[in-house]
Design an enzyme around this catalytic site. Structure first.
Site, mmCIF file in Angstrom:
data_model
loop_
_atom_site.group_PDB
_atom_site.id
_atom_site.type_symbol
_atom_site.label_atom_id
_atom_site.label_comp_id
_atom_site.label_asym_id
_atom_site.label_seq_id
_atom_site.Cartn_x
_atom_site.Cartn_y
_atom_site.Cartn_z
ATOM 1 N N CYS A 159 -59.580 3.437 -0.356
ATOM 2 C CA CYS A 159 -59.486 1.985 -0.270
ATOM 3 C C CYS A 159 -58.791 1.568 1.029
ATOM 4 O O CYS A 159 -59.245 0.658 1.723
ATOM 5 C CB CYS A 159 -58.736 1.439 -1.471
ATOM 6 S SG CYS A 159 -58.639 -0.363 -1.514
ATOM 7 N N CYS A 162 -56.153 0.374 -9.584
ATOM 8 C CA CYS A 162 -56.432 -1.011 -9.973
ATOM 9 C C CYS A 162 -57.665 -1.177 -10.855
ATOM 10 O O CYS A 162 -57.721 -2.095 -11.662
ATOM 11 C CB CYS A 162 -56.532 -1.902 -8.730
ATOM 12 S SG CYS A 162 -57.938 -1.573 -7.658
#
Length: 381
Positions: free
Chosen positions: A120, A217
């Protein structure tokens, strides 16, 4: 000030007043990035906050403990309102799915143990978001990561955070020199999270007491297998648990439910000495188990290496460094032998256990807290 007198460098390293220095702050909605934004605004910088919506907003609203949920977007917006700077929410859902989630699923199905937070940073935050920051005419982009950036003789360098308990260097090894030139990490010099929370209270931020996020997440409650089954229906096919000689000693409910080094939950009691998962073979749907000694590894093949040293990576036959093969372990002495500019074999001077393809191996200088880069562990040739 006379025209011919150069302006002193501000705290972000630019020879102009803070008010003329635009900085985009990547805001997750947590206390760390909120403090960065507030601190820079308080110093007089032209702050622009940006929050990324990385997955379905509706589903995110009900989710706690993750970094990019709807509640976190709301919290980031409240911080911007409190401190009086512009704030934007960007929809990166498709980018995030393609660059991070899909690979995460495929890696697990291939028997690896991926680290999506690194991807990410590499493919979304420090690539697409960084490009957006430049489009906004920012001089730099700041984040709430606990890591330090110092300017050395050959340019910007990456150094471990002052607080070893908060250091995030393992997750940032793939930051390139070009990205590092544009990035700033204002929290890296702090010695405890208590200092960060004290700053949040000082600025009156609504997130001052907000708990730290724990999960990846997009993985609620750490249940990786449930996410993989949703992304890849039929992935959790049962198979055999076998020992190192190939003898079947049990059954499993899907390779994706297991990780290298796992001992508990195997359902194969009564085998004498404790057994651990030493290998996953998705092609044959086998989970291979063995004694702890079988987990011990001395040689680690790497690829996709990002090198942050001053000399070219493959300019030497070997590099004597310290390495981390897991985020929670301290650096250990090792020798890196380059195969090419992006591939190498690492020899650990002391064997490590539980090393898995899909994880990162991060390089540290033996004489300083400098990060020299790292690479991705794979199964080798």
């Amino acid at each position: 000030m006379p025209l011919d007198t150069p302006h002193p460098l501000n705290s972000l390293g630019f020879a102009k007043p803070p008010a003329e220095t635009r900085v985009v702050v990547a805001m997750s909605g947590g206390v760390d990035s909120s403090v960065v934004a507030a601190m820079l605004k308080d110093e007089g910088y032209d702050v622009v906050g940006v929050t990324l919506q990385l997955y379905d907003h509706g589903a995110a609203l009900a989710k706690k403990g993750a970094c990019c949920a709807g509640r976190d977007i709301h919290d980031a917006r409240r911080v911007a309102e409190t401190m009086g700077f512009a704030h934007y929410v960007l929809d990166y859902e498709n980018t995030f799915r393609e660059a991070v989630i899909e690979e995460f699923a495929d890696a697990y199905l291939a028997g690896a143990t991926p680290v999506p937070c690194i991807r990410c940073n590499e493919r979304v935050k420090f690539k697409d978001l960084l490009a957006t920051a430049k489009d906004l005419d920012a001089d730099c982009m700041a984040t709430g990561h606990y890591i330090q950036r110092h300017v050395g003789a050959a340019g910007p360098e990456l150094h471990s955070a002052a607080d070893p308990n908060r250091d995030q260097s393992y997750f940032l090894f793939s930051t390139t020199p070009e990205q590092l030139a544009f990035l700033r990490f204002p929290l890296g010099h702090l010695h405890s999270k208590a200092e960060t929370r004290a700053l949040a209270a000082k600025y009156g931020l609504p997130v001052a007491d907000k708990p730290d996020s724990q999960d990846i997440c997009f993985v609620p409650d750490g249940n990786y297998a449930a996410v993989i089954e949703k992304l890849r229906p039929g992935a959790a096919e049962p198979g055999d648990i076998v020992d190192l000689e190939g003898r079947v000693i049990g059954a499993h409910r899907g390779v994706i439910h297991y990780t290298i080094g796992q001992r508990r939950g195997l359902g194969i009691g009564g085998q004498g000495d404790p057994l651990f998962v030493v290998k996953l073979d998705p092609d044959t749907r086998r989970v291979i188990v063995g004694p702890r000694a079988a987990l011990s590894t001395r040689t680690v093949p790497l690829r996709e290496i990002n090198w942050l040293g001053d000399e070219p990576f493959d300019s030497r036959p070997e590099w004597h460094v310290s390495v981390k093969v897991r985020s929670t372990r301290p650096p250990r002495p090792a020798v890196i032998r380059p195969i090419s500019a992006t591939e190498a074999e690492v020899e650990l001077l002391d064997p490590e256990t539980g090393i898995s393809p899909g994880q990162a191996c991060v390089f540290y200088d033996t004489e300083s807290p400098r990060i020299l880069g790292g690479g991705w562990i794979w199964k080798g040739r």
